[in-house]
Structures are given as C-alpha cells and as structure tokens.
Design a protein around this motif. Structure first.
Motif, PDB file in Angstrom:
ATOM      1  N   SER A 162       0.841  -1.201   0.000  1.00  0.00           N
ATOM      2  CA  SER A 162       0.000   0.000   0.000  1.00  0.00           C
ATOM      3  C   SER A 162       0.878   1.253   0.000  1.00  0.00           C
ATOM      4  O   SER A 162       1.905   1.302   0.688  1.00  0.00           O
ATOM      5  CB  SER A 162      -0.903   0.001   1.239  1.00  0.00           C
ATOM      6  OG  SER A 162      -1.493   1.272   1.428  1.00  0.00           O
ATOM      7  N   SER A 163       0.437   2.254  -0.759  1.00  0.00           N
ATOM      8  CA  SER A 163       1.199   3.501  -0.801  1.00  0.00           C
ATOM      9  C   SER A 163       1.135   4.252   0.523  1.00  0.00           C
ATOM     10  O   SER A 163       1.909   5.192   0.746  1.00  0.00           O
ATOM     11  CB  SER A 163       0.694   4.397  -1.940  1.00  0.00           C
ATOM     12  OG  SER A 163      -0.684   4.681  -1.769  1.00  0.00           O
ATOM     13  N   ASN A 164       0.248   3.852   1.432  1.00  0.00           N
ATOM     14  CA  ASN A 164       0.194   4.457   2.762  1.00  0.00           C
ATOM     15  C   ASN A 164       1.223   3.852   3.720  1.00  0.00           C
ATOM     16  O   ASN A 164       1.402   4.366   4.824  1.00  0.00           O
ATOM     17  CB  ASN A 164      -1.200   4.283   3.375  1.00  0.00           C
ATOM     18  CG  ASN A 164      -2.264   5.053   2.611  1.00  0.00           C
ATOM     19  OD1 ASN A 164      -2.002   6.160   2.121  1.00  0.00           O
ATOM     20  ND2 ASN A 164      -3.460   4.484   2.496  1.00  0.00           N
ATOM     21  N   TYR A 165       1.829   2.762   3.295  1.00  0.00           N
ATOM     22  CA  TYR A 165       2.827   2.085   4.108  1.00  0.00           C
ATOM     23  C   TYR A 165       4.211   2.302   3.508  1.00  0.00           C
ATOM     24  O   TYR A 165       4.352   2.716   2.359  1.00  0.00           O
ATOM     25  CB  TYR A 165       2.522   0.583   4.174  1.00  0.00           C
ATOM     26  CG  TYR A 165       1.599   0.187   5.305  1.00  0.00           C
ATOM     27  CD1 TYR A 165       0.536   0.982   5.698  1.00  0.00           C
ATOM     28  CD2 TYR A 165       1.797  -1.016   5.985  1.00  0.00           C
ATOM     29  CE1 TYR A 165      -0.314   0.609   6.726  1.00  0.00           C
ATOM     30  CE2 TYR A 165       0.959  -1.417   7.007  1.00  0.00           C
ATOM     31  CZ  TYR A 165      -0.090  -0.588   7.385  1.00  0.00           C
ATOM     32  OH  TYR A 165      -0.927  -0.974   8.406  1.00  0.00           O
ATOM     33  N   THR A 166       5.233   2.002   4.286  1.00  0.00           N
ATOM     34  CA  THR A 166       6.606   2.028   3.792  1.00  0.00           C
ATOM     35  C   THR A 166       7.201   0.628   3.918  1.00  0.00           C
ATOM     36  O   THR A 166       6.781  -0.167   4.762  1.00  0.00           O
ATOM     37  CB  THR A 166       7.481   3.014   4.575  1.00  0.00           C
ATOM     38  OG1 THR A 166       7.451   2.663   5.968  1.00  0.00           O
ATOM     39  CG2 THR A 166       6.984   4.441   4.396  1.00  0.00           C
ATOM     40  N   ALA A 167       8.172   0.346   3.085  1.00  0.00           N
ATOM     41  CA  ALA A 167       8.908  -0.916   3.147  1.00  0.00           C
ATOM     42  C   ALA A 167      10.376  -0.610   3.392  1.00  0.00           C
ATOM     43  O   ALA A 167      10.931   0.333   2.808  1.00  0.00           O
ATOM     44  CB  ALA A 167       8.741  -1.706   1.850  1.00  0.00           C
ATOM     45  N   ILE A 168      10.992  -1.360   4.268  1.00  0.00           N
ATOM     46  CA  ILE A 168      12.426  -1.232   4.522  1.00  0.00           C
ATOM     47  C   ILE A 168      13.047  -2.620   4.471  1.00  0.00           C
ATOM     48  O   ILE A 168      12.385  -3.637   4.685  1.00  0.00           O
ATOM     49  CB  ILE A 168      12.732  -0.552   5.872  1.00  0.00           C
ATOM     50  CG1 ILE A 168      12.057  -1.303   7.039  1.00  0.00           C
ATOM     51  CG2 ILE A 168      12.289   0.898   5.852  1.00  0.00           C
ATOM     52  CD1 ILE A 168      12.388  -0.726   8.407  1.00  0.00           C
TER      53      ILE A 168
END
Length: 601
Positions: free
Chosen positions: A213-219
C-alpha cells in the motif's frame, strides 16, 4: 536474575588461592537435546546460489494475510547433475521455470517435495549440467503471513491503546488494530518466506522489491533505490546487498515512523517504531551511533553497509530479544523502548554485524563463534560507552554463573555440537552457546593478551573454529604472547570439543614444600565416570606474598599435565579477576576469609 559468585581467598604461610564456589543446591539440570535420527537434513553439494532477485507483494495494510512472491535464483553448478534442491516450507508453488543465461528454456519435471526435510527438488527432463554452468531458476508462489512470529509474519499494534483489567486478572487491550508484516529468519525460517538455499554458508547477493500500500513504507537490509507509486500501490526497490546468508535477510512493511541521525561522514542511523512511541527513541539513537563507531574503532574494521536501521516490533519470537539482520536489526518492542539494559542488547546485535554477518559460521555447530563473540563484545562495547556500569562484574555474577549451572550436568554438550534438523538447531540456542562460549573466549582474550586477541580477530575471515584458531595462532606467535611450542588449536579445542569444565584440586605437601594441582570434570550430580577422562589447558598465575599482581591477567603457566607439582615458595592464583572458566577446590590447612575481586576487562 542476579546470582552472586564469591571468591574465597585462603591464607596460609605466604600462599594465597582464589576459589570460585557454587552451591549445588542452585544448579539445574539440562534438558535432553533434540536429536537427528532420520538422516541428513543438509542440501546436496551439487549447486549453489549466486544471486537472488526477490519480489514480494503484500496487502497487509488492509488486513489481508495472503501474499505472493517471485524469486529468481542464479544457480551455479558445482557437480554434474540434472537437479536443483532448495528449501521451502508452507509455500504454495504456482510455477517453476528453468532457463540458461541466454534465456533458453530448459524443460523440467513438476517439482518433488520432501516434507520432512523442507526440500523442493527440480529435475530436468533431458539436460545434465556440467560444473561451472550457470542457470536461472524462477519460482512463482503464494503463501500466508504466519502467526507464529517466524518467517514472514504478521504483527500488530493498537492506535489509542488502552489496557483494561477485565476483573479476572486478565489485561485486555483496546484500540484500533494496525497491521504490519515483518520477518524473522534465524536459524531456518527464510524458507517460510521464499524458496531458497537456507544454509548459512550458501551466501548470495539479494535484489529485493516489495509491492505494498502507498500508505505504508517498506524497509530492508539495504537502502531504498526507488519507490514507484501507482494509485494506491507502491513498489519499493532496494539496492543490491553484498553476499549474505539467508537468515540475515529482513524486510518490514508498516506505517512506522522513524527517528534519524546523520553522522558527520553522511552515515545514516534510523530507528523505526509505531508513531506514538517515537519520543522514546532519542537515547537509543544516541547510543546506537556511539556503539557502532566504538566497535568499528576497536576492531579496526569498518561496518560495511551504507546504513543502520533498527525497528521495534510488537510481536516477536519468544526466545529472542532481538535479531541481528544485516543493516536492519529487529527488536522485541519492550527491549528497545523500555529496557534499561538496551545498551547491552544493542552492543550484542551490533557485534553480530561483524561476527555472524560479515564473518559467518559455515554451519550451526559453529554458532558459538558468532554468539560467543557477540556476547563478549556486548560486554566490551558496553564497557567502552558506559564504563561506570562494571559490566564485567555483572557478567561473572550472572551469565558466567548461568553457564556453570548448565554445563555441570553430564548431559551438557560441547561448544562444537553438530546438529542438522531445524528442531535440533533451534534447541542449541542455549546458555552453552551464549555464555560458556563468551566465558571461554574472555579467558583466552586475557591469556593471549587483549592486543593479540584483537589482532587475531582482525584477520579472522573464514567460517570454522579452525579458522579462528589459525588467526589467533599467527597473532600470538607474532606478538610472542604464547610459547612457540604451544598450539592455540590444541589449547582452545580442549574447551570447544568436549563438554563440561574442570574442577582444580590443590593440595600442599609440607614435606617437600610443594603444591600439587589435579583436575577433573566437575559434576553437580553424583560424580560421573567421565570425571577423570577429560582434561583442559588451564591458564594460571603465580604471585608472591609480597607481590600480588591482581591486574596482570597474563598466565604464568598452563595446567594440562595430570599432577604437576609447584614450589610453594610462591603463591598460586588460578586466574586473576575471575577470568578462568573453571572452579577450584583445595585441601589446604588454612584460615578462610571472604574477598570479592573487582572484575575488570
């Protein structure tokens, strides 16, 4: 849990003896080990991975627990073969394709599964590969985010969290649940997130992309290379990693916020947590930068990745406080946000960036190399940044004592205990691997001198105990800190290849004015038949009554012979400052008084 270790000093004539005493009433038994009775769990040696290109798609932001993945593995052929064997667990393989590096399709049979060993086997229809060939295996699969906090799993926290007692001594948490997806792969759980060669020695590079989701971030382990947004979806792509073991790979998809600090050299520290916990991260961020710099300077080896991220995870494997994923360390939330021992925990995980991640044991029987050195350097790192804590004193009273308790049973195992099955490997994360190993390493750091020990670690680049012994051997012989006729391998392996620890028995012969030292294996239960079948190389110190050099921990000699005799014109202290991993008893007619040594490095 504090356990007090008292050092008895016995005075007679001009002789002083330090004795470490443990009450048998406080000793506990070890549980029997998990055995490997059903054949080898090791992958065949016919192929190895060179590079992974991994794509993961998750809708965790919407509370959807299904995820999908595509993994492309560049495979090098080691031995002539017509099959490739990987690990996978709980993954539903949709398709599998094999191609040459030129893109030519190579026909393969449907995959075969060995569920007991978590194997998936791909066999070609006609082709037989020659050593040195490279082929590309692409697997598309589906799975569910796990609930057991292993592999790629789901976790959650609450917005506007409120804890209410239900009147029956149960605390119920209320609030809006916010989901996240995270990983824990050590020791054998990467196979639960993507098909892979899930063994520590089989390192490869990783190119990772995550759709979310574009509301979340991934690291992930490496810095973000790009983030492309299309409507409500985003694809985050990360830089290629160095060669890594699968168990050190990590990625998190969440709505976490972060606190950041950029060093003078442009190096980036970030700590991620749920947004309402960010105010707790200032101290942790400050100490993280200090500890990483301190360890780099001490080891004279730079930290090799371009950033350091840490994250506080709400749900975490129950047996661990943190996980040393390379460049993305994950913590059980309470340990990072609330624990007063956070500096110790950070030092341990940061030490793993060298011992475990950069230099990785070839198999899990050498786990003690990475965990022992990380535990030793959690002490060194903490002592360097918080010298008032007397961290080595606490180590002797707590962790070293815990190792004695565990190791005094005839069921105890050597540091080098070979296991293969996932259950047996997981069971080896115990006090022997963590605390006995660090106690023995600490003893040799003093016996070989700290400078020589550090020099040996600086040159330690390979993956077995023999590699460590050889590095230390070169260092101590260059520095003259060990007699030329003595062997580090022979000395050290007497501690790593056999169970238990020695009890030294000291008696004085008044007729010829000598002291006799004997050793036997210590058991807290009834004396076992093996008590006199083992012996260790034990460093000891001599002092005179007028010259007690408590701060000099270099050995005056080594005890290995069954019954050495020493002149009683000198005093004997077997290990200044409670450095030695052994107990001592005496048969001396003497008056005892208590003395607690101040333990230093």
């Amino acid at each position: 849990m504090a356990r007090l270790i008292l050092v008895f000093v016995f005075m007679f004539s001009s002789i002083f003896i330090n004795i470490l005493v443990i009450s048998p009433l406080h000793l506990r038994k070890t549980s029997s080990s998990v055995g490997d009775n059903e054949g080898t769990y090791r992958l065949p040696n016919n192929t190895k991975p060179e590079a992974y290109d991994l794509f993961i798609s998750t809708d965790i932001a919407d509370g959807v627990f299904d995820f999908s993945g595509v993994v492309k593995i560049n495979v090098t052929i080691i031995e002539e073969s017509n099959q490739i064997t990987l690990h996978k667990y709980g993954l539903d393989i949709q398709t599998a394709d094999l191609t040459s590096t030129e893109g030519e399709a190579i026909p393969i049979h449907p995959p075969q599964y060995d569920l007991r060993r978590d194997f998936v086997i791909f066999k070609t229809v006609n082709d037989i590969f020659a050593p040195g060939e490279t082929i590309i295996l692409e697997i598309k699969y589906k799975a569910k985010l796990r609930e057991d906090n292993y592999g790629f799993y789901r976790s959650h926290y609450y917005i506007d969290e409120e804890n209410i007692d239900d009147g029956f001594d149960n605390i119920i948490t209320y609030g809006k649940k916010r989901w996240l997806a995270t990983t824990h792969f050590e020791p054998t759980y990467a196979r639960r997130a993507f098909p892979c060669y899930d063994e520590p020695a089989l390192k490869a590079t990783f190119d990772i992309q995550i759709s979310h989701s574009s509301n979340y971030t991934a690291i992930s382990n490496m810095p973000q290379m790009e983030r492309k947004i299309s409507g409500s979806r985003a694809i985050t792509r990360f830089q290629q990693s160095p060669l890594m073991s699968t168990y050190t790979v990590a990625f998190i998809v969440s709505d976490f916020s972060y606190k950041e600090k950029i060093g003078s050299n442009g190096f980036r520290h970030r700590i991620y947590a749920q947004p309402d916990k960010i105010d707790r991260l200032t101290f942790v961020l400050e100490k993280s930068e200090q500890i990483l710099t301190t360890l780099s300077n001490y080891l004279e080896v730079n930290y090799t990745l371009p950033k350091m991220d840490q994250a506080a995870i709400p749900n975490f494997p129950s047996f661990a406080a943190a996980m040393e994923n390379w460049g993305l360390i994950t913590y059980s939330r309470p340990f990072l946000l609330y624990d007063e021992e956070v500096v110790i925990i950070i030092s341990h995980e940061f030490a793993h960036q060298w011992f475990g991640n950069l230099v990785t044991p070839s198999w899990w029987n050498y786990l003690w190399l990475s965990e022992g050195l990380a535990t030793l350097f959690q002490l060194i790192g903490t002592d360097l940044v918080q010298p008032d804590r007397q961290i080595f004193t606490k180590f002797v009273r707590n962790e070293m004592h815990s190792a004695f308790l565990y190791d005094a049973s005839f069921r105890s195992q050597p540091l080098n205990a070979y296991k293969e099955s996932p259950a047996a490997i997981k069971a080896d994360f115990d006090d022997i691997v963590f605390y006995k190993s660090s106690s023995v390493l600490r003893m040799f750091m003093h016996a070989f001198t700290e400078n020589s020990f550090r020099k040996g670690l600086n040159a330690y680049k390979a993956v077995t105990d023999i590699d460590l012994f050889e590095s230390l051997e070169r260092a101590v012989k260059e520095d003259g800190s060990l007699d030329k006729e003595m062997s580090v391998k022979e000395i050290f392996s007497s501690w790593s290849d056999q169970s238990g620890f020695p009890l030294l028995i000291v008696t004085r012969n008044y007729s010829d004015n000598t002291i006799q030292i004997t050793q036997e294996r210590y058991f807290h239960e009834a004396k076992h038949a093996e008590a006199n079948l083992t012996s260790w190389w034990i460093p000891y110190n001599f002092d005179t009554a007028n010259n007690i050099a408590m701060n000099d921990t270099r050995p005056d000699g080594w005890q290995k012979e069954p019954n050495p005799k020493l002149s009683s014109q000198r005093s004997i202290k077997t290990g200044h400052q409670t450095i030695g991993y052994f107990l001592m008893d005496n048969k001396l007619d003497s008056i005892a008084f208590f003395m607690m040594n101040e333990i230093t490095r």
